[in-house]
Design a protein around this motif. Structure first.
Motif, PDB file in Angstrom:
ATOM      1  N   MET A 173       0.835  -1.197   0.000  1.00 20.51           N
ATOM      2  CA  MET A 173       0.000   0.000   0.000  1.00 20.51           C
ATOM      3  C   MET A 173       0.873   1.252   0.000  1.00 20.51           C
ATOM      4  O   MET A 173       0.670   2.178  -0.801  1.00 20.51           O
ATOM      5  N   SER A 174       1.858   1.280   0.883  1.00 26.98           N
ATOM      6  CA  SER A 174       2.761   2.427   0.971  1.00 26.98           C
ATOM      7  C   SER A 174       3.545   2.609  -0.322  1.00 26.98           C
ATOM      8  O   SER A 174       3.699   3.732  -0.826  1.00 26.98           O
ATOM      9  N   ASN A 175       4.043   1.507  -0.872  1.00 26.24           N
ATOM     10  CA  ASN A 175       4.856   1.605  -2.080  1.00 26.24           C
ATOM     11  C   ASN A 175       4.060   2.059  -3.295  1.00 26.24           C
ATOM     12  O   ASN A 175       4.583   2.772  -4.159  1.00 26.24           O
ATOM     13  N   ALA A 176       2.802   1.655  -3.369  1.00 32.77           N
ATOM     14  CA  ALA A 176       1.983   2.102  -4.495  1.00 32.77           C
ATOM     15  C   ALA A 176       1.847   3.627  -4.482  1.00 32.77           C
ATOM     16  O   ALA A 176       1.956   4.287  -5.522  1.00 32.77           O
ATOM     17  N   VAL A 177       1.630   4.197  -3.300  1.00 30.17           N
ATOM     18  CA  VAL A 177       1.538   5.650  -3.183  1.00 30.17           C
ATOM     19  C   VAL A 177       2.888   6.295  -3.503  1.00 30.17           C
ATOM     20  O   VAL A 177       2.966   7.329  -4.175  1.00 30.17           O
ATOM     21  N   SER A 178       3.968   5.655  -3.048  1.00 29.45           N
ATOM     22  CA  SER A 178       5.305   6.196  -3.281  1.00 29.45           C
ATOM     23  C   SER A 178       5.607   6.309  -4.767  1.00 29.45           C
ATOM     24  O   SER A 178       6.111   7.347  -5.227  1.00 29.45           O
ATOM     25  N   TYR A 179       5.286   5.273  -5.535  1.00 23.74           N
ATOM     26  CA  TYR A 179       5.573   5.325  -6.970  1.00 23.74           C
ATOM     27  C   TYR A 179       4.626   6.255  -7.708  1.00 23.74           C
ATOM     28  O   TYR A 179       5.008   6.851  -8.723  1.00 23.74           O
ATOM     29  N   ALA A 180       3.415   6.435  -7.208  1.00 26.19           N
ATOM     30  CA  ALA A 180       2.532   7.442  -7.792  1.00 26.19           C
ATOM     31  C   ALA A 180       3.153   8.826  -7.625  1.00 26.19           C
ATOM     32  O   ALA A 180       3.153   9.641  -8.555  1.00 26.19           O
ATOM     33  N   CYS A 181       3.699   9.083  -6.440  1.00 27.35           N
ATOM     34  CA  CYS A 181       4.347  10.379  -6.191  1.00 27.35           C
ATOM     35  C   CYS A 181       5.590  10.549  -7.057  1.00 27.35           C
ATOM     36  O   CYS A 181       5.836  11.628  -7.612  1.00 27.35           O
ATOM     37  N   LEU A 182       6.387   9.493  -7.174  1.00 24.29           N
ATOM     38  CA  LEU A 182       7.609   9.570  -7.977  1.00 24.29           C
ATOM     39  C   LEU A 182       7.280   9.931  -9.426  1.00 24.29           C
ATOM     40  O   LEU A 182       7.843  10.885  -9.989  1.00 24.29           O
ATOM     41  N   LEU A 183       6.358   9.182 -10.032  1.00 28.64           N
ATOM     42  CA  LEU A 183       6.069   9.394 -11.447  1.00 28.64           C
ATOM     43  C   LEU A 183       5.363  10.724 -11.688  1.00 28.64           C
ATOM     44  O   LEU A 183       5.670  11.435 -12.652  1.00 28.64           O
ATOM     45  N   SER A 184       4.422  11.078 -10.823  1.00 26.93           N
ATOM     46  CA  SER A 184       3.705  12.338 -11.041  1.00 26.93           C
ATOM     47  C   SER A 184       4.629  13.532 -10.832  1.00 26.93           C
ATOM     48  O   SER A 184       4.509  14.550 -11.534  1.00 26.93           O
ATOM     49  N   THR A 202      10.967  24.165 -10.056  1.00 34.19           N
ATOM     50  CA  THR A 202       9.770  23.310 -10.199  1.00 34.19           C
ATOM     51  C   THR A 202       9.528  22.529  -8.914  1.00 34.19           C
ATOM     52  O   THR A 202       8.392  22.397  -8.453  1.00 34.19           O
ATOM     53  N   LEU A 203      10.609  22.009  -8.318  1.00 33.10           N
ATOM     54  CA  LEU A 203      10.457  21.262  -7.068  1.00 33.10           C
ATOM     55  C   LEU A 203      10.014  22.176  -5.934  1.00 33.10           C
ATOM     56  O   LEU A 203       9.169  21.792  -5.102  1.00 33.10           O
ATOM     57  N   ASP A 204      10.556  23.377  -5.875  1.00 35.04           N
ATOM     58  CA  ASP A 204      10.145  24.335  -4.844  1.00 35.04           C
ATOM     59  C   ASP A 204       8.654  24.639  -4.949  1.00 35.04           C
ATOM     60  O   ASP A 204       7.951  24.757  -3.931  1.00 35.04           O
ATOM     61  N   ILE A 205       8.168  24.795  -6.176  1.00 35.79           N
ATOM     62  CA  ILE A 205       6.755  25.102  -6.387  1.00 35.79           C
ATOM     63  C   ILE A 205       5.883  23.941  -5.915  1.00 35.79           C
ATOM     64  O   ILE A 205       4.873  24.132  -5.215  1.00 35.79           O
ATOM     65  N   ILE A 206       6.261  22.710  -6.309  1.00 30.85           N
ATOM     66  CA  ILE A 206       5.498  21.534  -5.883  1.00 30.85           C
ATOM     67  C   ILE A 206       5.484  21.441  -4.363  1.00 30.85           C
ATOM     68  O   ILE A 206       4.441  21.182  -3.736  1.00 30.85           O
ATOM     69  N   ASN A 207       6.633  21.681  -3.748  1.00 23.20           N
ATOM     70  CA  ASN A 207       6.743  21.521  -2.302  1.00 23.20           C
ATOM     71  C   ASN A 207       6.079  22.643  -1.518  1.00 23.20           C
ATOM     72  O   ASN A 207       5.837  22.520  -0.316  1.00 23.20           O
ATOM     73  N   GLN A 208       5.773  23.745  -2.199  1.00 21.46           N
ATOM     74  CA  GLN A 208       5.079  24.852  -1.542  1.00 21.46           C
ATOM     75  C   GLN A 208       3.595  24.559  -1.380  1.00 21.46           C
ATOM     76  O   GLN A 208       2.929  25.143  -0.526  1.00 21.46           O
ATOM     77  N   GLY A 209       3.076  23.654  -2.195  1.00 18.66           N
ATOM     78  CA  GLY A 209       1.640  23.387  -2.187  1.00 18.66           C
ATOM     79  C   GLY A 209       1.286  22.041  -1.587  1.00 18.66           C
ATOM     80  O   GLY A 209       2.119  21.334  -1.016  1.00 18.66           O
ATOM     81  N   SER A 210       0.037  21.660  -1.751  1.00 23.51           N
ATOM     82  CA  SER A 210      -0.473  20.426  -1.150  1.00 23.51           C
ATOM     83  C   SER A 210       0.006  19.178  -1.884  1.00 23.51           C
ATOM     84  O   SER A 210      -0.219  18.063  -1.423  1.00 23.51           O
ATOM     85  N   GLY A 211       0.675  19.368  -3.034  1.00 27.84           N
ATOM     86  CA  GLY A 211       1.228  18.221  -3.751  1.00 27.84           C
ATOM     87  C   GLY A 211       2.563  17.755  -3.222  1.00 27.84           C
ATOM     88  O   GLY A 211       3.131  16.774  -3.712  1.00 27.84           O
ATOM     89  N   ALA A 212       3.106  18.453  -2.213  1.00 32.69           N
ATOM     90  CA  ALA A 212       4.395  18.056  -1.637  1.00 32.69           C
ATOM     91  C   ALA A 212       4.334  16.614  -1.158  1.00 32.69           C
ATOM     92  O   ALA A 212       3.338  16.174  -0.578  1.00 32.69           O
ATOM     93  N   ASN A 213       5.399  15.876  -1.402  1.00 32.11           N
ATOM     94  CA  ASN A 213       5.442  14.460  -1.012  1.00 32.11           C
ATOM     95  C   ASN A 213       6.886  14.072  -0.689  1.00 32.11           C
ATOM     96  O   ASN A 213       7.813  14.865  -0.889  1.00 32.11           O
ATOM     97  N   PHE A 214       7.080  12.882  -0.181  1.00 30.35           N
ATOM     98  CA  PHE A 214       8.407  12.445   0.239  1.00 30.35           C
ATOM     99  C   PHE A 214       9.407  12.508  -0.915  1.00 30.35           C
ATOM    100  O   PHE A 214      10.539  12.947  -0.747  1.00 30.35           O
TER     101      PHE A 214
END
Length: 299
Positions: A173-184, A202-214
Motif C-alpha cells: 500500500m505504501s509503495n503504491a503511493v510512493s511510486y505514484a508520487c515519484l512518477l507524477s 519546479t520542485l520548490d513550487i510543488i513543495n510549496q503546495g499540497s502536492g508536496a510528497n516524500f
C-alpha cells in the motif's frame, strides 16, 4: 545481547545491519554478493560463509532480499531457513506480498520456526533520518522477542496482528503511493522545465503546495536535482512492488485504476532497456516525452 543473523546485506540490508551493530547488537551476515558482504564486514558485522551457517548458529535471523523467488528459496529451499539447526524466529523485511508471506510462515511453522513478516517503509533516507517504518505481523510472543532488535533501526514500529502477510499489505500500500508520487513529480517537473522553469524551482513550487510528497521533498532534491541518478533501487524492484499491490487488491476485491496506470508506465520504461536502471532515471522518460535533453548522472 545475543548475536543476530542477517541474510541479504545489499543496498538496504547492509545499512540496516550496520545500524544494528552501531546500536550494540552483534550481527552475523551473509550475502551472495561478495562486495556487499565485504562492506558489511567493514561496517562491523561478522561474516558467514553461507546462509545455512547463519541459521545453524543464530536463533533470530533477519532477511532483506530483492525478489519473491529468492525469498522463497532462502526460506524454504534446500539448505534454507527451514532446515536450520538453531533458528527459531525468522524476520522477513523484504517486500514479497501477502500470499508469499503466508506460504513461508506455514512452511517454517511446520519445523517449529516462527515468521515475523516485517517489511520496511521509507528507504535509505528514512533509515538515515531515524524515521524508517517497520510493519510487523506475526505471533505476539515472537514479536516481543525481536522488538528490541527491530527498534534499533525503526523510527516507528507497527505490530499489525498475528496474521502473516498483514505487514505486506501495509508495505505494498505504501509503495503504491510512493511510486505514484515519484512518477507524477517527474511528469510535473518535465512539464515545468519545458515551460522554461528550472528543475530546482519546479520542485520548490510543488513543495510549496499540497502536492508536496516524500519524493519531491527528500529524494528528488538530494538525488535528481544534484544529477545523482543512482542509489535508490532498480526500476524492476519498484515494478514488482506495484504488481504485488495490484495482486493484493484483486485478492481483496479492491480497485486499482491508479496502480494499473503506474504499472503500465513502469513496464513501458523497463521494456525500453537497459535492465537494472535506477528509479531516478524515470525522469528521462518524461524529459524525452517533452523533447528535453537528458540529465546525465554524476553518481
Amino acid at each position: 545481547m545475543q548475536r543476530v543473523g542477517f541474510i541479504g546485506v545489499g543496498a538496504m540490508g547492509g545499512p540496516i545491519a550496520a545500524r544494528m551493530v552501531e546500536r550494540g547488537i552483534p550481527v552475523l551476515a551473509y550475502d551472495r554478493n561478495s562486495e556487499a558482504l565485504a562492506e558489511a564486514g567493514r561496517r562491523g558485522c561478522a561474516v558467514a560463509s553461507s546462509s545455512r551457517e547463519i541459521v545453524d548458529e543464530c536463533e533470530i535471523v533477519i532477511a532483506c532480499l530483492p525478489t519473491v523467488d529468492i525469498c522463497r528459496t532462502v526460506a524454504l529451499g534446500p539448505d534454507g531457513v527451514v532446515d536450520g539447526r538453531k533458528v527459531k524466529i525468522y524476520v522477513e523485511t523484504s517486500t514479497i506480498g501477502g500470499p508469499a508471506a503466508v506460504e513461508i510462515a506455514e512452511g517454517l511453522a511446520a519445523r517449529g520456526i516462527m515468521l515475523i513478516d516485517a517489511p520496511v517503509v521509507g528507504a535509505i533516507m528514512a533509515l538515515e533520518a531515524g524515521t524508517l517504518g517497520v510493519l510487523a505481523s506475526g505471533p505476539r510472543d515472537a514479536f516481543e522477542r525481536v522488538e528490541p532488535m527491530l527498534a534499533t533501526f525503526a523510527g516507528r514500529l507497527f505490530h499489525l496482528g498475528d496474521q502473516a502477510g498483514m505487514g505486506q499489505v501495509g508495505k505494498v500500500m505504501s509503495n503504491a503511493v510512493s511510486y505514484a508520487c515519484l512518477l507524477s513529480t517527474c511528469e510535473a517537473v518535465a512539464m515545468g522545465m519545458k515551460a522554461g522553469i528550472d528543475m530546482g524551482t519546479t520542485l520548490d513550487i510543488i513543495n510549496q503546495g499540497s502536492g508536496a510528497n516524500f519524493f519531491s521533498q527528500r529524494v528528488a532534491p538530494n538525488y535528481m536535482l544534484k544529477g545523482r541518478l543512482g542509489g535508490t533501487g532498480t526500476m524492476e524492484i519498484g515494478a514488482k512492488d506495484v504488481k504485488l499491490f495490484i495482486e493484493e487488491a484483486q485478492r481483496l476485491g479492491a480497485g486499482t485504476p491508479v496502480a494499473d496506470a503506474i504499472s503500465a508506465i513502469q513496464q513501458t520504461v523497463i521494456a525500453s532497456g537497459p535492465a537494472g536502471r535506477d528509479t531516478m532515471t524515470y525522469i528521462h522518460y518524461f524529459t524525452d516525452l517533452a523533447g528535453l535533453p537528458r540529465t546525465e548522472s554524476k553518481a
